[in-house]
Design a protein around this motif. Structure first.
Motif, PDB file in Angstrom:
ATOM      1  N   SER A   7      24.471   0.453  40.656  1.00 23.68           N
ATOM      2  CA  SER A   7      23.053   0.375  41.027  1.00 23.68           C
ATOM      3  C   SER A   7      22.151   0.367  39.802  1.00 23.68           C
ATOM      4  O   SER A   7      21.172  -0.384  39.740  1.00 23.68           O
ATOM      5  CB  SER A   7      22.674   1.544  41.933  1.00 23.68           C
ATOM      6  N   LEU A   8      22.456   1.206  38.826  1.00 20.89           N
ATOM      7  CA  LEU A   8      21.666   1.237  37.594  1.00 20.89           C
ATOM      8  C   LEU A   8      21.760  -0.099  36.841  1.00 20.89           C
ATOM      9  O   LEU A   8      20.754  -0.613  36.360  1.00 20.89           O
ATOM     10  CB  LEU A   8      22.127   2.379  36.683  1.00 20.89           C
ATOM     11  N   THR A   9      22.950  -0.635  36.776  1.00 20.05           N
ATOM     12  CA  THR A   9      23.136  -1.921  36.097  1.00 20.05           C
ATOM     13  C   THR A   9      22.361  -3.025  36.811  1.00 20.05           C
ATOM     14  O   THR A   9      21.677  -3.839  36.170  1.00 20.05           O
ATOM     15  CB  THR A   9      24.633  -2.274  36.028  1.00 20.05           C
ATOM     16  N   ALA A  10      22.436  -3.045  38.137  1.00 17.72           N
ATOM     17  CA  ALA A  10      21.712  -4.063  38.915  1.00 17.72           C
ATOM     18  C   ALA A  10      20.204  -3.902  38.776  1.00 17.72           C
ATOM     19  O   ALA A  10      19.477  -4.895  38.599  1.00 17.72           O
ATOM     20  CB  ALA A  10      22.124  -3.981  40.379  1.00 17.72           C
ATOM     21  N   VAL A  15      14.908  -5.766  36.698  1.00 21.79           N
ATOM     22  CA  VAL A  15      13.627  -5.544  36.014  1.00 21.79           C
ATOM     23  C   VAL A  15      13.501  -6.494  34.824  1.00 21.79           C
ATOM     24  O   VAL A  15      12.441  -7.088  34.608  1.00 21.79           O
ATOM     25  CB  VAL A  15      13.490  -4.073  35.570  1.00 21.79           C
ATOM     26  N   LYS A  16      14.572  -6.665  34.065  1.00 24.24           N
ATOM     27  CA  LYS A  16      14.527  -7.591  32.934  1.00 24.24           C
ATOM     28  C   LYS A  16      14.291  -9.021  33.409  1.00 24.24           C
ATOM     29  O   LYS A  16      13.529  -9.770  32.790  1.00 24.24           O
ATOM     30  CB  LYS A  16      15.814  -7.489  32.121  1.00 24.24           C
ATOM     31  N   ALA A  17      14.898  -9.403  34.521  1.00 27.21           N
ATOM     32  CA  ALA A  17      14.696 -10.744  35.074  1.00 27.21           C
ATOM     33  C   ALA A  17      13.261 -10.928  35.555  1.00 27.21           C
ATOM     34  O   ALA A  17      12.676 -12.006  35.395  1.00 27.21           O
ATOM     35  CB  ALA A  17      15.680 -10.997  36.213  1.00 27.21           C
ATOM     36  N   GLU A  18      12.675  -9.888  36.131  1.00 30.96           N
ATOM     37  CA  GLU A  18      11.286  -9.982  36.606  1.00 30.96           C
ATOM     38  C   GLU A  18      10.330 -10.157  35.438  1.00 30.96           C
ATOM     39  O   GLU A  18       9.368 -10.921  35.515  1.00 30.96           O
ATOM     40  CB  GLU A  18      10.910  -8.746  37.424  1.00 30.96           C
ATOM     41  N   ILE A  19      10.595  -9.478  34.342  1.00 28.31           N
ATOM     42  CA  ILE A  19       9.768  -9.655  33.147  1.00 28.31           C
ATOM     43  C   ILE A  19       9.890 -11.091  32.646  1.00 28.31           C
ATOM     44  O   ILE A  19       8.887 -11.731  32.311  1.00 28.31           O
ATOM     45  CB  ILE A  19      10.155  -8.638  32.053  1.00 28.31           C
ATOM     46  N   HIS A 110      15.212   3.430  30.822  1.00 28.54           N
ATOM     47  CA  HIS A 110      14.892   2.040  30.481  1.00 28.54           C
ATOM     48  C   HIS A 110      14.288   1.324  31.686  1.00 28.54           C
ATOM     49  O   HIS A 110      13.314   0.576  31.540  1.00 28.54           O
ATOM     50  CB  HIS A 110      16.140   1.289  30.029  1.00 28.54           C
ATOM     51  N   ILE A 111      14.858   1.538  32.850  1.00 26.23           N
ATOM     52  CA  ILE A 111      14.362   0.892  34.073  1.00 26.23           C
ATOM     53  C   ILE A 111      12.919   1.318  34.334  1.00 26.23           C
ATOM     54  O   ILE A 111      12.068   0.492  34.652  1.00 26.23           O
ATOM     55  CB  ILE A 111      15.276   1.213  35.272  1.00 26.23           C
ATOM     56  N   ALA A 112      12.646   2.605  34.190  1.00 33.08           N
ATOM     57  CA  ALA A 112      11.282   3.103  34.415  1.00 33.08           C
ATOM     58  C   ALA A 112      10.310   2.483  33.418  1.00 33.08           C
ATOM     59  O   ALA A 112       9.234   2.004  33.804  1.00 33.08           O
ATOM     60  CB  ALA A 112      11.254   4.629  34.314  1.00 33.08           C
ATOM     61  N   ASN A 113      10.669   2.461  32.139  1.00 31.25           N
ATOM     62  CA  ASN A 113       9.780   1.890  31.118  1.00 31.25           C
ATOM     63  C   ASN A 113       9.591   0.394  31.321  1.00 31.25           C
ATOM     64  O   ASN A 113       8.462  -0.114  31.251  1.00 31.25           O
ATOM     65  CB  ASN A 113      10.326   2.164  29.716  1.00 31.25           C
ATOM     66  N   LEU A 114      10.678  -0.316  31.566  1.00 28.46           N
ATOM     67  CA  LEU A 114      10.581  -1.757  31.780  1.00 28.46           C
ATOM     68  C   LEU A 114       9.793  -2.082  33.046  1.00 28.46           C
ATOM     69  O   LEU A 114       9.066  -3.075  33.090  1.00 28.46           O
ATOM     70  CB  LEU A 114      11.973  -2.386  31.839  1.00 28.46           C
TER      71      LEU A 114
END
Length: 151
Positions: A7-10, A15-19, A110-114
């Motif tokens: 789940s964390l990896t996904a 989030v990176k893809a959305e950016i 990282h997910i939260a910051n991104l």
């Protein structure tokens, strides 16, 4: 791989893809605005336009410039604020410190910051689209005034 790990990896990849999607849309809209401004300049520079058309068209151009500013703000690098994690922070570490850093799973942070970065980018993009639409309406009204005379 545990369910949490998957789940964390996904989530991190999402989030990176959305950016990346937001940056791509921002670049396309910025190019569109640049082309639109160039077109307006080409058409209007030698034309004898009524004062009302100049005012309305000028407001449209001003809004396009404002939209371009919002888009530039959306693509402005944001390295995570005062306490970056991941890539920006790695630039300040030695090789041994990076190994130690990577021993810890900080994907949630990282997910939260991104995600915060993505929301800021998306908000600026949405505002720029709205401002561009209003500018387009003003430019159309200015063109109608120029072609058909003052209202």
């Amino acid at each position: 791989m545990s369910a949490l790990d998957a789940s964390l990896t996904a989530a991190h990849a999402e989030v990176k893809a959305e950016i990346a999607r937001t940056d791509n849309k921002t670049g396309l809209l910025l190019a569109f605005i640049g082309a639109l401004l160039a077109g307006v300049w080409t058409v209007a520079k030698d034309a004898s336009l009524p004062a009302v058309a100049l005012v309305v068209g000028g407001m449209g151009v001003a809004l396009l410039v404002a939209a371009a500013g919002l888009l530039l703000r959306a693509v402005r690098p944001n390295l995570g604020g005062d306490r970056p994690v991941g890539f920006p922070r790695w630039a300040t570490l030695t090789a041994d410190q990076i190994r130690t850093e990577l021993d810890e799973d900080k994907r949630a942070q990282h997910i939260a910051n991104l995600s915060r970065i993505a929301v800021c980018k998306f908000t600026n993009l949405r505002r720029a689209v709205d401002v561009t639409c209003v500018a387009g309406v003003l430019l159309i009204v200015g063109a109608v005034i120029a072609v058909g005379g003052a209202l």
